[in-house]
Design an enzyme around this catalytic site. Structure first.
Site, PDB file in Angstrom:
ATOM      1  N   ASP A 135      26.728 -28.569  -6.264  1.00 21.16           N
ATOM      2  CA  ASP A 135      26.177 -27.237  -5.984  1.00 21.16           C
ATOM      3  C   ASP A 135      24.858 -26.979  -6.718  1.00 21.16           C
ATOM      4  O   ASP A 135      24.117 -26.064  -6.337  1.00 21.16           O
ATOM      5  CB  ASP A 135      27.183 -26.144  -6.386  1.00 21.16           C
ATOM      6  N   GLY A 194      31.431 -29.028 -13.970  1.00 23.54           N
ATOM      7  CA  GLY A 194      30.567 -27.922 -13.589  1.00 23.54           C
ATOM      8  C   GLY A 194      30.804 -26.695 -14.461  1.00 23.54           C
ATOM      9  O   GLY A 194      31.298 -26.824 -15.593  1.00 23.54           O
ATOM     10  N   GLY A 235      33.020 -24.300 -14.455  1.00 21.83           N
ATOM     11  CA  GLY A 235      34.403 -24.075 -14.903  1.00 21.83           C
ATOM     12  C   GLY A 235      34.722 -24.964 -16.097  1.00 21.83           C
ATOM     13  O   GLY A 235      35.254 -24.503 -17.113  1.00 21.83           O
ATOM     14  N   ARG A 273      21.251 -27.741  22.886  1.00 25.34           N
ATOM     15  CA  ARG A 273      22.241 -26.872  22.245  1.00 25.34           C
ATOM     16  C   ARG A 273      21.730 -26.299  20.930  1.00 25.34           C
ATOM     17  O   ARG A 273      20.811 -26.845  20.314  1.00 25.34           O
ATOM     18  CB  ARG A 273      23.502 -27.684  21.915  1.00 25.34           C
TER      19      ARG A 273
END
Ligand code: F6P
Length: 368
Positions: free
Chosen positions: A147, A122, A124, A182
């Site tokens: 991502d 990615g 980095g 819920r």
């Protein structure tokens, strides 16, 4: 006439950063053409750049990369704490300090006789790949991340597989949410970009989607839940990106770890939002954090194809001597760009992106 000996070429392959489905498909698609079409040798570097720093490698033959197309994870291992330019080293007093060991990585590349390096990762990993290129290494990048936050490629492989995990989780949570009336809050990964929550939320019919790019107002979120309840829809599905933040507020950080390439580890926002929904609406709420389930397992057919196309393009770039470039997808075309262009900034969700407008058109709230 004497036959001229073919120059042996050796290419290193590594996978850096967080893993995702499709890494093995890329390794296979890089190595097979290198061996078969170009007659090169391939060296698998273990655990991302750590293997380059510590000279931990293995020869990759056809048999090593055969049968791995559908297998999740990475046969080479990965690391998101092995940046050669900021390498964590423990000092005498036990404290961790960061050192520049890039000269060692360069020296190892040369002493292992590598002619080129394919770095799959990615932002980095691409940053490190670009810096190593500037030190004279022949590096080609392949964009990976669930991502989908890398510029210059329409999609990174891994994203589609993670979205399918989120969609399946939402399908399952829908049925139990309906039974018990819920509010279900589901936290996705994605770091500072909301692509996973947005795509997963649309695919799974989320009623509320909260993204880092569109700060939310908790009163609005509660209004949606209560409003649905009053209209007889006695459940609500709230999809929260881990990087979501309230208007005027901050990200929820789980941990800061100086040893990681990105020291910030996000996580926990869904639990906070779940408590706030219960307090603000009186409705019963449950929280599910999908976590690393989104990164595990076999890649989807879309990711298998994308990973294979990107890997073959990376091998072609190496053979053509086109370095400091990243293979990428533009529309339906596989091409490449200078790595620098992909790492200038993160690709986040534009608040007026068609997917946001589409979700709004079918009644999804972004809590704004
Ligand atoms: O970048 C991929 C990713 O899964 C992010 O979505 C997430 O924030 C991070 O990695 C988690 O990292 P780790 O696996 O180190 O917990």
């Amino acid at each position: 006439m004497a036959l001229r000996a073919k120059r042996v070429r050796k290419v290193g392959v590594l996978t850096g950063g967080g893993d995702c489905p499709g890494l093995n498909a890329v390794i296979r698609a890089v190595v097979k053409p290198l061996l078969h079409q170009h007659g090169y040798r391939a060296l698998g570097i273990h655990d991302g750049f750590l293997g380059l720093i510590e000279k931990s490698v293995e020869e990759l033959a056809w048999g090593n990369v055969s049968g791995i197309l559908t297998v999740g994870g990475t046969i080479l291992g990965s690391s998101n704490a092995a940046d050669p330019f900021h390498f964590p080293v423990r000092g005498r007093g036990g404290e961790v300090e960061s050192r520049d060991v890039s000269a060692k990585a360069v020296a190892n590349y040369r002493s292992m006789g590598l002619d080129a390096l394919v770095a799959i990762g990615g932002d980095g990993t691409m940053n490190i790949a670009h810096k190593l290129s500037r030190l004279g290494l022949n590096v080609v990048g392949v964009p990976k991340t669930i991502d989908n936050d890398l510029h210059e490629t329409d999609y990174t492989f891994g994203f589609n597989s993670a979205v399918s995990v989120i969609a399946e989780a939402l399908d399952r949570l829908h049925t139990t949410a309906q039974s018990h009336h819920r509010v279900m809050v589901i936290e996705t990964m994605g770091r500072y970009a909301g692509w996973l929550a947005l795509a997963g939320g649309i695919a799974g019919g989320g009623d509320v989607i909260l993204l880092p790019e569109i700060p939310y107002d908790m009163r609005k979120v509660c209004e949606v839940c209560v409003g649905r309840s009053k209209r007889g829809k006695r459940f609500t599905i709230v999809v929260v990106a881990e990087g979501a933040k309230p208007k005027g507020g901050d990200l929820v950080v789980q941990e800061r770890d100086p040893q990681r390439t990105d020291p910030v580890r996000l996580g926990g926002v869904a639990n906070m939002i779940g408590r706030q929904i219960t307090a603000g609406s009186g409705l019963e709420t449950r929280v599910t954090v999908l976590g690393h389930l989104q990164r595990g397992g076999s890649p989807t057919p879309f990711d298998r194809i994308l990973a294979t196309r990107l890997g073959v393009e990376a091998a072609r770039l190496v053979a053509a001597g086109q370095y400091d470039r990243m293979a990428c997808l533009k529309g339906d075309t596989i091409t490449s760009v200078p790595i620098q262009k992909a790492i200038d900034k993160l690709k986040t969700v534009p608040p007026d992106h068609n997917m946001v407008l589409t979700a709004r058109a079918v009644g999804t709230s972004f809590g704004d």
